[in-house]
Write an enzyme that holds these catalytic residues in place. Structure first.
Site, PDB file in Angstrom:
ATOM      1  N   THR A  46      -7.181  -7.195  -8.048  1.00 31.81           N
ATOM      2  CA  THR A  46      -6.751  -8.582  -7.899  1.00 31.81           C
ATOM      3  C   THR A  46      -5.947  -8.966  -9.144  1.00 31.81           C
ATOM      4  O   THR A  46      -5.648  -8.125  -9.994  1.00 31.81           O
ATOM      5  CB  THR A  46      -7.987  -9.499  -7.748  1.00 31.81           C
ATOM      6  OG1 THR A  46      -8.897  -9.190  -8.812  1.00 31.81           O
ATOM      7  CG2 THR A  46      -8.701  -9.247  -6.433  1.00 31.81           C
TER       8      THR A  46
ATOM      9  N   HIS B 262       0.814  -1.225   0.000  1.00 29.56           N
ATOM     10  CA  HIS B 262       0.000   0.000   0.000  1.00 29.56           C
ATOM     11  C   HIS B 262       0.844   1.269   0.000  1.00 29.56           C
ATOM     12  O   HIS B 262       0.468   2.268  -0.614  1.00 29.56           O
ATOM     13  CB  HIS B 262      -0.997  -0.029   1.171  1.00 29.56           C
ATOM     14  CG  HIS B 262      -2.049  -1.071   0.979  1.00 29.56           C
ATOM     15  ND1 HIS B 262      -2.291  -2.076   1.900  1.00 29.56           N
ATOM     16  CD2 HIS B 262      -2.886  -1.300  -0.054  1.00 29.56           C
ATOM     17  CE1 HIS B 262      -3.250  -2.865   1.433  1.00 29.56           C
ATOM     18  NE2 HIS B 262      -3.629  -2.420   0.254  1.00 29.56           N
TER      19      HIS B 262
ATOM     20  N   ASP C  97     -10.247  -2.879   0.482  1.00 30.05           N
ATOM     21  CA  ASP C  97      -9.757  -3.118   1.841  1.00 30.05           C
ATOM     22  C   ASP C  97      -9.313  -1.832   2.537  1.00 30.05           C
ATOM     23  O   ASP C  97      -9.057  -1.829   3.738  1.00 30.05           O
ATOM     24  CB  ASP C  97      -8.606  -4.137   1.826  1.00 30.05           C
ATOM     25  CG  ASP C  97      -7.495  -3.731   0.877  1.00 30.05           C
ATOM     26  OD1 ASP C  97      -6.805  -2.741   1.168  1.00 30.05           O
ATOM     27  OD2 ASP C  97      -7.305  -4.405  -0.158  1.00 30.05           O
TER      28      ASP C  97
ATOM     29  N   ASP D  68      -5.849  -0.671  -7.843  1.00 31.89           N
ATOM     30  CA  ASP D  68      -5.485  -1.620  -6.787  1.00 31.89           C
ATOM     31  C   ASP D  68      -6.389  -2.841  -6.940  1.00 31.89           C
ATOM     32  O   ASP D  68      -7.419  -2.955  -6.288  1.00 31.89           O
ATOM     33  CB  ASP D  68      -5.686  -0.947  -5.422  1.00 31.89           C
ATOM     34  CG  ASP D  68      -5.322  -1.871  -4.275  1.00 31.89           C
ATOM     35  OD1 ASP D  68      -4.806  -2.972  -4.524  1.00 31.89           O
ATOM     36  OD2 ASP D  68      -5.578  -1.488  -3.121  1.00 31.89           O
TER      37      ASP D  68
END
Ligand code: AG3
Length: 290
Positions: A171, A76, A100, A169
């Protein structure tokens, strides 16, 4: 035959459970699991949260490790601080995915950012993260953050607004996130960036399949004049070495690194610093294809 001492057996309330994510058909990463904190099926994917002794809470999407409490800071910080300290005067930030909260929370550390928009397709990821990863979801309570539950691909197709920085951001580039790696999507992102805008994306590990990273790089190069690959050490992702691409209209991440602003802000960061900003762009010889 010698007697087996009773104390050699673990009490029944401490079962030994292990979770493995396979990184290739022949190897993977294994965690011992204290317990499963959450398991569910969202509209888009399977979502699990495991409590593990080594890495704290671990989030899985479709059985793949997305983040752990112990090492999420690397990913991050690196996906946000590199563009934030490359751009001369960033004010608006768009995050696609990142439900998240780890990404927006690291953007929200910057006082110079006036508006942070996040477009996440899966509301359950946000809800479950707020419950099990409270320390990285604090960004959602920041007044500058606007959360939109929706499809990032459609959002950038129709966005009338321009952003200084966009971060994807996502998968891995299959299943629900496939479209977030296409040439067309990157063109749409280009169009919703301001004249000196920067995009960062996660671009997989080059270690097992360099072609995956190469394809992302190539697709970005079709729209952006400057594309640079950088690396970070993330213990729980495949191979432990992870790549990101920075795609830019104007600024070069090395020539334009704003070290002064970095020093002045003195943010509470754990991985990123001036030396890492530069070193992350140094690539091992096998990856000199970028
Ligand atoms: N997104 C990238 C995770 C990729 C990991 N892949 C895997 N384990 N096969 C992470 C999201 C964090 N906000």
């Amino acid at each position: 035959m010698t007697d087996i001492k009773e104390e050699k057996f673990l009490p029944p309330q401490a079962p030994v459970i292990w979770f493995t994510e396979k990184h290739t058909p022949d190897c993977g990463i294994t965690f011992r699991v204290n317990k499963t904190l959450y398991s569910g099926k969202t509209r888009y994917q399977r979502l699990d949260v495991l409590d593990t002794p080594e890495f704290g809470n671990v989030m899985l999407l479709d059985g793949l490790v997305m983040l752990t409490q112990k090492d999420e800071f690397v990913y991050h910080e690196m996906i946000t601080q590199i563009p934030l300290f490359t751009h001369k005067n960033p004010k608006s930030y768009l995050v696609i995915g990142g439900g998240d909260g780890g990404t927006i929370s690291r953007v929200a550390l910057h006082p110079e950012i006036e508006k942070i928009t996040e477009v996440e397709i899966d509301e359950d990821v946000v809800k479950v993260s707020r419950k099990f990863f409270p320390e990285i979801t604090s960004g959602y309570d920041d007044a500058r953050v606007e959360l939109i539950i929706g499809d990032g691909i459609k959002f950038v197709e129709n966005s009338p607004r321009k952003y200084d920085i966009v971060t994807v951001d996502s998968t891995d580039p299959f299943g629900p996130a496939k479209g977030l790696f296409s040439e067309k999507f990157y063109r749409d992102v280009y169009n919703c960036l301001s004249g000196d805008g920067i995009l960062t994306v996660q671009s997989e590990t080059p270690f097992y399949d360099v072609d995956a990273t190469k394809l992302i790089y190539k697709n970005l190069r079709k729209s952006f004049p400057i594309v640079r690959v950088y690396l970070a050490f993330i213990p729980t992702y495949p191979a432990g070495i992870w790549s990101f691409c920075l795609a830019s209209k104007l600024y070069d991440p090395l020539a334009d690194f704003d070290q002064r602003r970095y020093m002045n802000l003195s943010l509470p960061l754990k991985y990123y610093n001036s030396a890492i900003h530069k070193a992350a762009f140094a690539l091992p010889t096998v990856y000199d294809c970028f």
